[in-house]
Design an enzyme around this catalytic site. Structure first.
Site, PDB file in Angstrom:
ATOM      1  CG  ASP A   8      -1.642   1.251   1.468  1.00  0.00           C
ATOM      2  OD1 ASP A   8      -2.323   1.698   0.528  1.00  0.00           O
ATOM      3  OD2 ASP A   8      -1.557   1.817   2.578  1.00  0.00           O
ATOM      4  CB  ALA A  27      -1.197   7.103   2.493  1.00  0.00           C
ATOM      5  CB  ALA A  31     -11.398  10.890   9.580  1.00  0.00           C
ATOM      6  CG  MET A  58      -6.885   5.023   5.760  1.00  0.00           C
ATOM      7  SD  MET A  58      -7.298   6.577   4.944  1.00  0.00           S
ATOM      8  CE  MET A  58      -7.735   7.596   6.351  1.00  0.00           C
ATOM      9  CE  LYS A  85      -7.562   7.843  -0.145  1.00  0.00           C
ATOM     10  NZ  LYS A  85      -7.353   6.918   0.984  1.00  0.00           N
ATOM     11  CG  HIS A 142     -12.630   7.254   3.335  1.00  0.00           C
ATOM     12  ND1 HIS A 142     -11.420   6.755   3.744  1.00  0.00           N
ATOM     13  CD2 HIS A 142     -13.131   7.900   4.417  1.00  0.00           C
ATOM     14  CE1 HIS A 142     -11.195   7.088   5.006  1.00  0.00           C
ATOM     15  NE2 HIS A 142     -12.228   7.782   5.435  1.00  0.00           N
ATOM     16  NE  ARG A 199      -5.892  -1.157  -0.942  1.00  0.00           N
ATOM     17  CZ  ARG A 199      -5.053  -0.172  -0.689  1.00  0.00           C
ATOM     18  NH1 ARG A 199      -5.435   0.835   0.080  1.00  0.00           N
ATOM     19  NH2 ARG A 199      -3.838  -0.174  -1.191  1.00  0.00           N
ATOM     20  CG  ASP A 228      -1.849   1.732   6.560  1.00  0.00           C
ATOM     21  OD1 ASP A 228      -1.954   1.540   5.334  1.00  0.00           O
ATOM     22  OD2 ASP A 228      -2.279   2.761   7.123  1.00  0.00           O
TER      23      ASP A 228
END
Length: 272
Positions: A11, A13, A44, A48, A52, A55, A159, A185
């Site tokens: 990944d 970030a 928020a 993750m 986006k 999200h 994802r 992560d």
């Protein structure tokens, strides 16, 4: 065919750059704040790893945030609201992205060691192609350049679907997928790897599940840090992760363990 790991898919970030995964989180908080709605850092961070715009959809589905929206605007949030939030998100994110591309400690050394084993380096991201181009361009200046980059905007869905991993395998020309390790992560990273039939590794320090800067980790009470890391580790394992590592440099040992298990399976197959 070589009975060892052939590729690692990272990944971006929170895994390889942007220690603590702060760029997108802070922007998500800000775009809601502009509309008079205060969302927490924890809220928020929860979705993750997703594309986006997805999200944002997940944030608006959260009961507390949805209720705040209804109170503020007198109606349930809809797709028009999603698109408006996303437009603001993009505008704000592009202003700060280049400041969040520094590789996490140990990454450059890890990648060098992995490549010495003949292992290819792929990457997937919840960023769009335009976003990751900014991050990748800056990361290259620091010495990190994977062999393949696939963005969420380049596949049917991001994802936790496996499509980015599949496209990466095609780009790297690596198969079977059981010879590939997916590292990330977030829980959606793990699910992405599982759905693709790959080994999965969750990263704690520097990642969104811990959500702490380097300074915060260094200054935190060791007992409190250990507790937070254990809780995050359990979330990864409950999501199906094969391994969880404290920091990215620990991946080298995990690759060795996976190689042993792959060889063991091959030997069992031959002897059987």
């Amino acid at each position: 065919m070589n009975g060892k790991v052939q590729a690692v898919i990272f990944d971006w970030a929170g895994t390889t750059v942007d220690y603590g995964c702060f760029a997108p989180v802070q922007v998500f908080v800000e775009v809601f704040s502009i509309r008079g709605i205060d969302i927490t850092i924890e809220e928020a961070r929860k979705p993750m790893g997703l594309l986006k715009i997805d999200h944002i959809r997940e944030l608006l589905k959260m009961t507390r945030i949805s209720n705040l929206w209804v109170t503020a605007f007198g109606k349930e949030p809809n797709e028009k609201d999603v698109n408006a939030l996303y437009r603001d998100f993009e505008d704000l994110l592009f202003k700060v992205l280049q400041n969040y591309a520094k590789p996490v400690p140990g990454l450059i050394e890890l990648v060098s060691s992995i490549r010495q084993q003949g292992i290819k380096i792929g990457s997937t991201t919840g960023y769009t192609r335009e976003m990751i181009d900014v991050v990748a361009g800056e990361a290259k200046k620091w010495g990190y350049q994977p062999d393949s980059i696939v963005a969420s905007s380049e596949v049917p869905t991001g994802r936790p679907a496996p499509w980015m991993c599949f496209q990466t395998a095609i780009n790297l020309q690596v198969y079977p997928l059981s010879k590939i390790v997916k590292v990330g992560d977030t829980i959606s990273d793990i699910k992405e790897g599982i759905h693709a039939g790959m080994w999965t590794v969750g990263v704690l320090k520097g990642g969104s599940e811990i959500g702490l800067s380097e300074q915060e980790i260094n200054e935190m009470d060791p007992y409190e840090l250990k507790k937070r890391m254990k809780n995050a580790e359990n979330r990864f394992l409950n999501a199906g992760a094969d391994f969880v590592i404290d920091e990215i440099g620990d991946l080298l040992e995990i690759i060795g363990r996976i190689n042993y298990r792959l060889t063991e399976k091959k030997d069992a197959f031959i002897s059987g």
